[in-house]
Design a protein around this motif. Structure first.
Motif, PDB file in Angstrom:
ATOM      1  N   MET A  53     -49.133   3.855 -21.669  1.00 11.42           N
ATOM      2  CA  MET A  53     -49.447   4.264 -20.303  1.00 11.42           C
ATOM      3  C   MET A  53     -48.179   4.483 -19.495  1.00 11.42           C
ATOM      4  N   LEU A  54     -47.241   3.559 -19.691  1.00 13.84           N
ATOM      5  CA  LEU A  54     -45.979   3.718 -18.970  1.00 13.84           C
ATOM      6  C   LEU A  54     -45.183   4.879 -19.542  1.00 13.84           C
ATOM      7  N   ARG A  55     -45.436   5.171 -20.792  1.00 14.09           N
ATOM      8  CA  ARG A  55     -44.776   6.322 -21.382  1.00 14.09           C
ATOM      9  C   ARG A  55     -45.263   7.595 -20.683  1.00 14.09           C
ATOM     10  N   ALA A  56     -46.569   7.651 -20.441  1.00 12.99           N
ATOM     11  CA  ALA A  56     -47.129   8.817 -19.756  1.00 12.99           C
ATOM     12  C   ALA A  56     -46.559   8.902 -18.340  1.00 12.99           C
ATOM     13  N   LEU A  57     -46.410   7.728 -17.727  1.00 14.90           N
ATOM     14  CA  LEU A  57     -45.848   7.684 -16.378  1.00 14.90           C
ATOM     15  C   LEU A  57     -44.427   8.247 -16.378  1.00 14.90           C
ATOM     16  N   TRP A  58     -43.680   7.854 -17.397  1.00  9.75           N
ATOM     17  CA  TRP A  58     -42.307   8.360 -17.530  1.00  9.75           C
ATOM     18  C   TRP A  58     -42.305   9.873 -17.684  1.00  9.75           C
ATOM     19  N   ASP A  59     -43.195  10.376 -18.529  1.00 10.30           N
ATOM     20  CA  ASP A  59     -43.263  11.831 -18.713  1.00 10.30           C
ATOM     21  C   ASP A  59     -43.582  12.527 -17.393  1.00 10.30           C
ATOM     22  N   GLU A  60     -44.530  11.946 -16.671  1.00 10.92           N
ATOM     23  CA  GLU A  60     -44.899  12.544 -15.384  1.00 10.92           C
ATOM     24  C   GLU A  60     -43.719  12.539 -14.415  1.00 10.92           C
ATOM     25  N   ALA A  61     -43.024  11.399 -14.400  1.00  7.57           N
ATOM     26  CA  ALA A  61     -41.888  11.301 -13.479  1.00  7.57           C
ATOM     27  C   ALA A  61     -40.828  12.341 -13.831  1.00  7.57           C
ATOM     28  N   CYS A  62     -40.588  12.537 -15.127  1.00  6.02           N
ATOM     29  CA  CYS A  62     -39.606  13.548 -15.538  1.00  6.02           C
ATOM     30  C   CYS A  62     -40.027  14.919 -15.036  1.00  6.02           C
ATOM     31  N   THR A  63     -41.294  15.217 -15.204  1.00  2.00           N
ATOM     32  CA  THR A  63     -41.783  16.514 -14.745  1.00  2.00           C
ATOM     33  C   THR A  63     -41.544  16.664 -13.253  1.00  2.00           C
ATOM     34  N   SER A  64     -41.801  15.610 -12.511  1.00  2.82           N
ATOM     35  CA  SER A  64     -41.650  15.772 -11.072  1.00  2.82           C
ATOM     36  C   SER A  64     -40.169  15.787 -10.660  1.00  2.82           C
ATOM     37  N   VAL A  65     -39.318  15.053 -11.385  1.00  2.00           N
ATOM     38  CA  VAL A  65     -37.879  15.155 -11.093  1.00  2.00           C
ATOM     39  C   VAL A  65     -37.437  16.597 -11.321  1.00  2.00           C
ATOM     40  N   ARG A  66     -37.882  17.151 -12.439  1.00  2.00           N
ATOM     41  CA  ARG A  66     -37.496  18.528 -12.760  1.00  2.00           C
ATOM     42  C   ARG A  66     -38.007  19.497 -11.702  1.00  2.00           C
ATOM     43  N   ALA A  67     -39.180  19.208 -11.167  1.00  2.00           N
ATOM     44  CA  ALA A  67     -39.771  20.130 -10.210  1.00  2.00           C
ATOM     45  C   ALA A  67     -39.086  20.076  -8.850  1.00  2.00           C
ATOM     46  N   VAL A  68     -38.710  18.883  -8.405  1.00  2.00           N
ATOM     47  CA  VAL A  68     -38.209  18.813  -7.029  1.00  2.00           C
ATOM     48  C   VAL A  68     -36.713  18.552  -6.886  1.00  2.00           C
ATOM     49  N   GLU A  69     -36.072  18.004  -7.919  1.00  2.00           N
ATOM     50  CA  GLU A  69     -34.657  17.668  -7.734  1.00  2.00           C
ATOM     51  C   GLU A  69     -33.766  18.803  -8.242  1.00  2.00           C
ATOM     52  N   ASP A  70     -32.503  18.655  -7.967  1.00  2.00           N
ATOM     53  CA  ASP A  70     -31.525  19.656  -8.364  1.00  2.00           C
ATOM     54  C   ASP A  70     -31.433  19.740  -9.895  1.00  2.00           C
ATOM     55  N   GLN A  71     -32.000  20.828 -10.414  1.00  2.00           N
ATOM     56  CA  GLN A  71     -32.076  21.000 -11.871  1.00  2.00           C
ATOM     57  C   GLN A  71     -30.720  20.889 -12.561  1.00  2.00           C
ATOM     58  N   GLN A  72     -29.764  21.645 -12.000  1.00  2.00           N
ATOM     59  CA  GLN A  72     -28.448  21.718 -12.637  1.00  2.00           C
ATOM     60  C   GLN A  72     -27.807  20.358 -12.769  1.00  2.00           C
ATOM     61  N   LEU A  73     -28.027  19.565 -11.735  1.00  2.00           N
ATOM     62  CA  LEU A  73     -27.387  18.274 -11.698  1.00  2.00           C
ATOM     63  C   LEU A  73     -28.061  17.293 -12.661  1.00  2.00           C
ATOM     64  N   PHE A  74     -29.378  17.331 -12.662  1.00  2.00           N
ATOM     65  CA  PHE A  74     -30.079  16.274 -13.381  1.00  2.00           C
ATOM     66  C   PHE A  74     -30.467  16.599 -14.811  1.00  2.00           C
ATOM     67  N   GLU A  75     -30.691  17.875 -15.064  1.00  3.65           N
ATOM     68  CA  GLU A  75     -31.266  18.223 -16.359  1.00  3.65           C
ATOM     69  C   GLU A  75     -30.466  17.677 -17.559  1.00  3.65           C
ATOM     70  N   PRO A  76     -29.134  17.857 -17.562  1.00  4.08           N
ATOM     71  CA  PRO A  76     -28.409  17.409 -18.762  1.00  4.08           C
ATOM     72  C   PRO A  76     -28.570  15.910 -19.018  1.00  4.08           C
ATOM     73  N   TRP A  77     -28.713  15.160 -17.949  1.00  8.21           N
ATOM     74  CA  TRP A  77     -28.812  13.708 -18.117  1.00  8.21           C
ATOM     75  C   TRP A  77     -30.216  13.310 -18.512  1.00  8.21           C
ATOM     76  N   LEU A  78     -31.154  13.977 -17.886  1.00  6.29           N
ATOM     77  CA  LEU A  78     -32.552  13.711 -18.204  1.00  6.29           C
ATOM     78  C   LEU A  78     -32.806  14.006 -19.677  1.00  6.29           C
ATOM     79  N   GLU A  79     -32.171  15.073 -20.131  1.00  4.51           N
ATOM     80  CA  GLU A  79     -32.292  15.503 -21.516  1.00  4.51           C
ATOM     81  C   GLU A  79     -31.899  14.408 -22.503  1.00  4.51           C
ATOM     82  N   CYS A  80     -30.904  13.625 -22.122  1.00  5.69           N
ATOM     83  CA  CYS A  80     -30.380  12.693 -23.108  1.00  5.69           C
ATOM     84  C   CYS A  80     -31.022  11.310 -22.984  1.00  5.69           C
TER      85      CYS A  80
END
Ligand code: ADP
Ligand code: MG
Length: 445
Positions: free
Chosen positions: A1-28
């Motif tokens: 369940m928390l895994r799903a929560l994490w996935d959701e949070a990633c999606t929303s970070v990607r949607a609203v935060e600065d992609q360029q800044l966060f994406e490489p870190w989120l990726e890893c």
């Protein structure tokens, strides 16, 4: 369940935060594990963890908590197998899939060969080897207990890997007690209990369950676990369980479950001594293909009193810095590169940071924690902040009193109160431990 929560949070970070800044870190980053309200993420090395803590942590928490609707503790774990050019976990760790379910995978690198034996872990190691060579003969169940980062998971996986090596057709189930709970909840929801029982009781030759302490107070899961346990044991199947404490000391664990562990062998793992720490460092350096001079190994081993995960973290940092600077690893370099993380300066060891974090968990203001108000909502976080400050710093009670602008007896009382309540109330204990982990503090006692 928390895994799903994490996935959701990633999606929303990607949607609203600065992609360029966060994406490489989120990726890893990868979801590693979760208990109750805390999530552990895996990152490739200490440098990433440091950067993420400073720059991404607050953002991640904000999104996670917004999705969850309650405070979440977020911590990080190193997984050197996550390469920097992030690939899905399944690709990088080249782990043999034991069961189609991803949660049951064994990490191939956690074997007896890569486990350094010293006087803190030699009994645990011997017992595990015995079980791996002769499952269900001498010690069944085998219960391993010891503090964080001392090699419990490693040994459990080593047992699984060795059994699979001897008999590739053996059904080895390795899972955390958290996974067991989640599987159970899923099975109940989907009305698939027969399937669940079938997998655990009939299609399993060896059951390895990690971190059993999370079952404390989860009665339904414990009940199911006892049934699973009985069925397997009666069938002569090996069971190995790990926990952070001696079974009798795990509050909230039912007697009938605890008493099961007395049927077999209970062994503890102690923190490695200096020589073992050096040997572990040298072994790890070898695995990383790095040349680690002896004086540097001693220097690192001296700075970390036991937790092998922390030890590896320091090594990773040194190796990473040497790589960045294209320098060989030297004592001088290690001193410089590790000076930034002197134990006393680590975030969990700073009173302001502790106050801020506790305030955040309780959704109150840091200024209120330091302030004079005595309402119920503020008293508990205030006492916890004092408790963690006592745990995480070398400050004396009078010094702590000054930090909190209170008499030292108030701090003393707060610490005792928390300790007392922690023993009496497992839910409170879980919460405290969760916050402690998010502060990077070691569990006490
Ligand atoms: P625990 O499950 O007790 O918290 P882990 O098994 O996850 O601890 O150990 C933390 C890290 O330290 C892992 O990467 C593990 O491989 C490593 N480790 C622990 N003890 C040893 C040891 N004796 N020799 C080699 N590596 C070890
Ligand atoms: Mg573990």
């Amino acid at each position: 369940m928390l895994r799903a929560l994490w996935d959701e949070a990633c999606t929303s970070v990607r949607a609203v935060e600065d992609q360029q800044l966060f994406e490489p870190w989120l990726e890893c980053l990868r979801f590693h594990s979760a208990t109750d309200r805390s999530i552990v993420l895996a990152a490739p090395n200490r440098l990433y963890v440091d950067w993420i803590r400073e720059n991404l942590h607050a953002v991640l928490l904000r999104h996670l908590e917004a999705k969850a609707g309650h405070p979440i503790a977020l911590s990080y774990e190193l997984d050197p197998l996550l390469s920097v050019a992030a690939k899905p976990v399944v690709d990088v760790d080249a782990t043999p899939v034991i069961d189609p379910e991803p949660t049951f995978r064994l990490n191939q690198r956690k074997t007896f060969d890569t486990f350094v034996v010293g006087n803190g872990n030699q009994f645990a190691n011997a017992a595990c080897r015995n079980v791996a060579e002769q499952p269900a003969c001498n010690y069944n169940p085998l219960f391993l207990f010891g503090g964080v980062g001392l090699g419990k998971t490693h040994l459990l996986q080593a047992v699984g890997n060795r059994i699979r090596e001897r008999d590739p057709s053996a059904h080895v189930l390795y899972m955390s007690a958290e996974d067991f709970t989640n599987e159970l909840i899923g099975a109940i929801q989907k009305k698939r209990m027969d399937e669940f029982r079938d997998r655990f009781r009939r299609r399993c030759d060896v059951l390895l369950v990690d971190d059993i302490q999370v079952l404390a107070t989860r009665e339904r899961t414990q009940e199911e676990f006892v049934h699973t346990f009985n069925a397997l044991h009666a069938d002569g199947k090996q069971i190995v369980v790990s926990g952070d404490r001696y079974p009798k000391d795990i509050a909230g664990l039912e007697d009938r479950l605890r008493s099961r562990f007395d049927w077999g062998l209970v062994v503890d793992i102690q923190a490695p001594d200096m020589e073992t720490r050096v040997a572990i460092l040298q072994r790890r350096a070898l695995e990383e293909g790095a040349t680690l001079p002896r004086d540097v190994a001693f220097f690192i081993a001296q700075r970390c009193d036991g937790n092998v995960r922390e030890l590896e973290g320091l090594l990773c940092r040194v190796v990473a810095f040497a790589g960045f600077h294209k320098e060989p690893i030297t004592l001088d370099g290690a001193r410089r590169w590790l000076s930034a993380i002197r134990p006393n300066e680590a975030p969990g060891h700073n009173v302001d940071h502790i106050v801020d974090q506790v305030a955040r968990h309780y959704r109150v203001k840091s200024t209120d924690i330091r302030g004079k108000r005595r309402t119920k909502e503020i008293v508990e976080p205030r006492q916890l902040a004092m408790y963690f400050a006592r745990q995480g710093t070398d400050l004396s009670y009078p010094e702590l009193g000054r930090h909190f602008e209170r008499d030292h007896t108030t701090v003393l009382y707060a610490v005792e109160k928390v300790e007392c309540q922690r023993r009496a109330d497992p839910a409170f204990e879980l919460r405290v431990d969760g916050i402690g982990r998010s502060l990077g503090l070691k569990k006490k006692g």
